[in-house]
Design a protein around this motif. Structure first.
Motif, PDB file in Angstrom:
ATOM      1  N   GLU A  56       0.831  -1.210   0.000  1.00  0.00           N
ATOM      2  CA  GLU A  56       0.000   0.000   0.000  1.00  0.00           C
ATOM      3  C   GLU A  56       0.862   1.255   0.000  1.00  0.00           C
ATOM      4  O   GLU A  56       0.572   2.220  -0.713  1.00  0.00           O
ATOM      5  CB  GLU A  56      -0.927  -0.016   1.217  1.00  0.00           C
ATOM      6  CG  GLU A  56      -1.999   1.056   1.199  1.00  0.00           C
ATOM      7  CD  GLU A  56      -1.606   2.327   1.940  1.00  0.00           C
ATOM      8  OE1 GLU A  56      -2.196   3.376   1.648  1.00  0.00           O
ATOM      9  OE2 GLU A  56      -0.720   2.269   2.795  1.00  0.00           O
ATOM     10  N   LEU A  57       1.930   1.261   0.777  1.00  0.00           N
ATOM     11  CA  LEU A  57       2.813   2.423   0.826  1.00  0.00           C
ATOM     12  C   LEU A  57       3.543   2.624  -0.499  1.00  0.00           C
ATOM     13  O   LEU A  57       3.722   3.763  -0.950  1.00  0.00           O
ATOM     14  CB  LEU A  57       3.811   2.289   1.976  1.00  0.00           C
ATOM     15  CG  LEU A  57       3.215   2.386   3.377  1.00  0.00           C
ATOM     16  CD1 LEU A  57       4.269   2.079   4.431  1.00  0.00           C
ATOM     17  CD2 LEU A  57       2.593   3.753   3.603  1.00  0.00           C
ATOM     18  N   ILE A  58       3.949   1.521  -1.115  1.00  0.00           N
ATOM     19  CA  ILE A  58       4.596   1.624  -2.432  1.00  0.00           C
ATOM     20  C   ILE A  58       3.619   2.187  -3.459  1.00  0.00           C
ATOM     21  O   ILE A  58       3.958   3.094  -4.235  1.00  0.00           O
ATOM     22  CB  ILE A  58       5.145   0.253  -2.880  1.00  0.00           C
ATOM     23  CG1 ILE A  58       6.326  -0.134  -1.991  1.00  0.00           C
ATOM     24  CG2 ILE A  58       5.548   0.273  -4.350  1.00  0.00           C
ATOM     25  CD1 ILE A  58       6.770  -1.574  -2.152  1.00  0.00           C
ATOM     26  N   LEU A  59       2.400   1.666  -3.474  1.00  0.00           N
ATOM     27  CA  LEU A  59       1.395   2.161  -4.405  1.00  0.00           C
ATOM     28  C   LEU A  59       1.064   3.627  -4.145  1.00  0.00           C
ATOM     29  O   LEU A  59       0.890   4.409  -5.081  1.00  0.00           O
ATOM     30  CB  LEU A  59       0.122   1.316  -4.324  1.00  0.00           C
ATOM     31  CG  LEU A  59       0.211  -0.104  -4.871  1.00  0.00           C
ATOM     32  CD1 LEU A  59      -1.079  -0.864  -4.589  1.00  0.00           C
ATOM     33  CD2 LEU A  59       0.514  -0.084  -6.356  1.00  0.00           C
ATOM     34  N   LYS A  60       0.998   4.004  -2.884  1.00  0.00           N
ATOM     35  CA  LYS A  60       0.633   5.370  -2.530  1.00  0.00           C
ATOM     36  C   LYS A  60       1.724   6.366  -2.912  1.00  0.00           C
ATOM     37  O   LYS A  60       1.433   7.404  -3.512  1.00  0.00           O
ATOM     38  CB  LYS A  60       0.348   5.454  -1.030  1.00  0.00           C
ATOM     39  CG  LYS A  60      -0.113   6.817  -0.562  1.00  0.00           C
ATOM     40  CD  LYS A  60      -0.478   6.781   0.910  1.00  0.00           C
ATOM     41  CE  LYS A  60      -1.039   8.109   1.365  1.00  0.00           C
ATOM     42  NZ  LYS A  60      -1.520   8.025   2.744  1.00  0.00           N
ATOM     43  N   TYR A  61       2.962   6.063  -2.582  1.00  0.00           N
ATOM     44  CA  TYR A  61       4.031   7.043  -2.777  1.00  0.00           C
ATOM     45  C   TYR A  61       4.775   6.899  -4.099  1.00  0.00           C
ATOM     46  O   TYR A  61       5.313   7.879  -4.606  1.00  0.00           O
ATOM     47  CB  TYR A  61       5.011   6.991  -1.607  1.00  0.00           C
ATOM     48  CG  TYR A  61       4.360   7.467  -0.327  1.00  0.00           C
ATOM     49  CD1 TYR A  61       3.992   8.792  -0.172  1.00  0.00           C
ATOM     50  CD2 TYR A  61       4.084   6.582   0.700  1.00  0.00           C
ATOM     51  CE1 TYR A  61       3.367   9.233   0.981  1.00  0.00           C
ATOM     52  CE2 TYR A  61       3.460   7.009   1.863  1.00  0.00           C
ATOM     53  CZ  TYR A  61       3.108   8.338   1.992  1.00  0.00           C
ATOM     54  OH  TYR A  61       2.482   8.777   3.138  1.00  0.00           O
ATOM     55  N   ALA A  62       4.801   5.715  -4.690  1.00  0.00           N
ATOM     56  CA  ALA A  62       5.511   5.544  -5.958  1.00  0.00           C
ATOM     57  C   ALA A  62       4.569   5.692  -7.158  1.00  0.00           C
ATOM     58  O   ALA A  62       4.969   6.227  -8.186  1.00  0.00           O
ATOM     59  CB  ALA A  62       6.204   4.189  -5.998  1.00  0.00           C
ATOM     60  N   ALA A  63       3.338   5.202  -6.998  1.00  0.00           N
ATOM     61  CA  ALA A  63       2.408   5.224  -8.125  1.00  0.00           C
ATOM     62  C   ALA A  63       1.293   6.241  -7.956  1.00  0.00           C
ATOM     63  O   ALA A  63       0.503   6.449  -8.879  1.00  0.00           O
ATOM     64  CB  ALA A  63       1.815   3.830  -8.327  1.00  0.00           C
ATOM     65  N   GLY A  64       1.183   6.843  -6.795  1.00  0.00           N
ATOM     66  CA  GLY A  64       0.147   7.844  -6.570  1.00  0.00           C
ATOM     67  C   GLY A  64      -1.243   7.272  -6.389  1.00  0.00           C
ATOM     68  O   GLY A  64      -2.226   8.000  -6.446  1.00  0.00           O
ATOM     69  N   ILE A  65      -1.344   5.983  -6.170  1.00  0.00           N
ATOM     70  CA  ILE A  65      -2.650   5.333  -5.957  1.00  0.00           C
ATOM     71  C   ILE A  65      -2.978   5.406  -4.472  1.00  0.00           C
ATOM     72  O   ILE A  65      -2.235   4.927  -3.631  1.00  0.00           O
ATOM     73  CB  ILE A  65      -2.617   3.877  -6.442  1.00  0.00           C
ATOM     74  CG1 ILE A  65      -2.287   3.820  -7.924  1.00  0.00           C
ATOM     75  CG2 ILE A  65      -3.942   3.177  -6.141  1.00  0.00           C
ATOM     76  CD1 ILE A  65      -2.037   2.416  -8.447  1.00  0.00           C
ATOM     77  N   ASP A  66      -4.121   5.999  -4.167  1.00  0.00           N
ATOM     78  CA  ASP A  66      -4.471   6.236  -2.770  1.00  0.00           C
ATOM     79  C   ASP A  66      -5.799   5.571  -2.418  1.00  0.00           C
ATOM     80  O   ASP A  66      -6.643   6.154  -1.757  1.00  0.00           O
ATOM     81  CB  ASP A  66      -4.553   7.747  -2.522  1.00  0.00           C
ATOM     82  CG  ASP A  66      -4.460   8.108  -1.051  1.00  0.00           C
ATOM     83  OD1 ASP A  66      -3.951   7.283  -0.283  1.00  0.00           O
ATOM     84  OD2 ASP A  66      -4.905   9.215  -0.691  1.00  0.00           O
ATOM     85  N   SER A  67      -5.972   4.322  -2.856  1.00  0.00           N
ATOM     86  CA  SER A  67      -7.267   3.672  -2.662  1.00  0.00           C
ATOM     87  C   SER A  67      -7.272   2.612  -1.574  1.00  0.00           C
ATOM     88  O   SER A  67      -8.300   2.021  -1.298  1.00  0.00           O
ATOM     89  CB  SER A  67      -7.725   3.046  -3.981  1.00  0.00           C
ATOM     90  OG  SER A  67      -6.828   2.030  -4.359  1.00  0.00           O
ATOM     91  N   LEU A  68      -6.131   2.328  -0.950  1.00  0.00           N
ATOM     92  CA  LEU A  68      -6.067   1.264   0.051  1.00  0.00           C
ATOM     93  C   LEU A  68      -5.857   1.835   1.451  1.00  0.00           C
ATOM     94  O   LEU A  68      -5.042   1.330   2.217  1.00  0.00           O
ATOM     95  CB  LEU A  68      -4.932   0.286  -0.296  1.00  0.00           C
ATOM     96  CG  LEU A  68      -5.042  -0.425  -1.638  1.00  0.00           C
ATOM     97  CD1 LEU A  68      -3.790  -1.244  -1.903  1.00  0.00           C
ATOM     98  CD2 LEU A  68      -6.274  -1.306  -1.680  1.00  0.00           C
TER      99      LEU A  68
END
Length: 123
Positions: free
Chosen positions: A48-60
């Motif tokens: 979740e942290l990788i998706l949030k900070y590397a990919a900008g995905i904030d859905s989890l």
């Protein structure tokens, strides 16, 4: 604790009553289940942290909350087991911290299970 001390304490079978052995076995099972669940949720938290900070995905956004509660239950189960088998303070702390480092909860669960099964003659 050195490796030889760990091996020596793991090979010594402690004499306990059948009811106490049964309680330790139950506490060990609860601890093992929570160690795995905590480890899985911690890996999901890392994802979740990788998706949030590397990919900008904030859905989890629910993952940190769930991991926090799962870790809290893990702490309770580890404390219950540690009190029953009378772990020294350093072993307590190391086991409790294991739920905060990715993959460490799986390794520590394996080591603690092997030690306790050998010490108390649990199958």
């Amino acid at each position: 604790m050195t490796n030889s001390e760990s091996t020596a304490s793991a090979t010594t079978t402690r004499e306990v009553s059948d009811s106490e052995r049964s309680k330790i076995k139950g506490a060990l099972t609860r601890y093992r289940v929570m160690a795995w669940i905590t480890g899985i949720w911690l890996l999901l938290l890392c994802l979740e942290l990788i998706l949030k900070y590397a990919a900008g995905i904030d859905s989890l956004d629910f993952v940190p909350i769930v991991h926090g509660w799962v870790y809290f239950i893990y702490l309770i189960m580890a404390i219950d087991l540690g009190i029953r088998v009378r772990w020294p303070l350093a072993k307590f702390i190391y086991t409790l911290i294991a739920g905060t480092i990715p993959f460490l909860s799986f390794y520590v669960e394996h080591i603690r299970t092997k030690e306790i099964k050998a010490q108390y003659g649990i199958e």
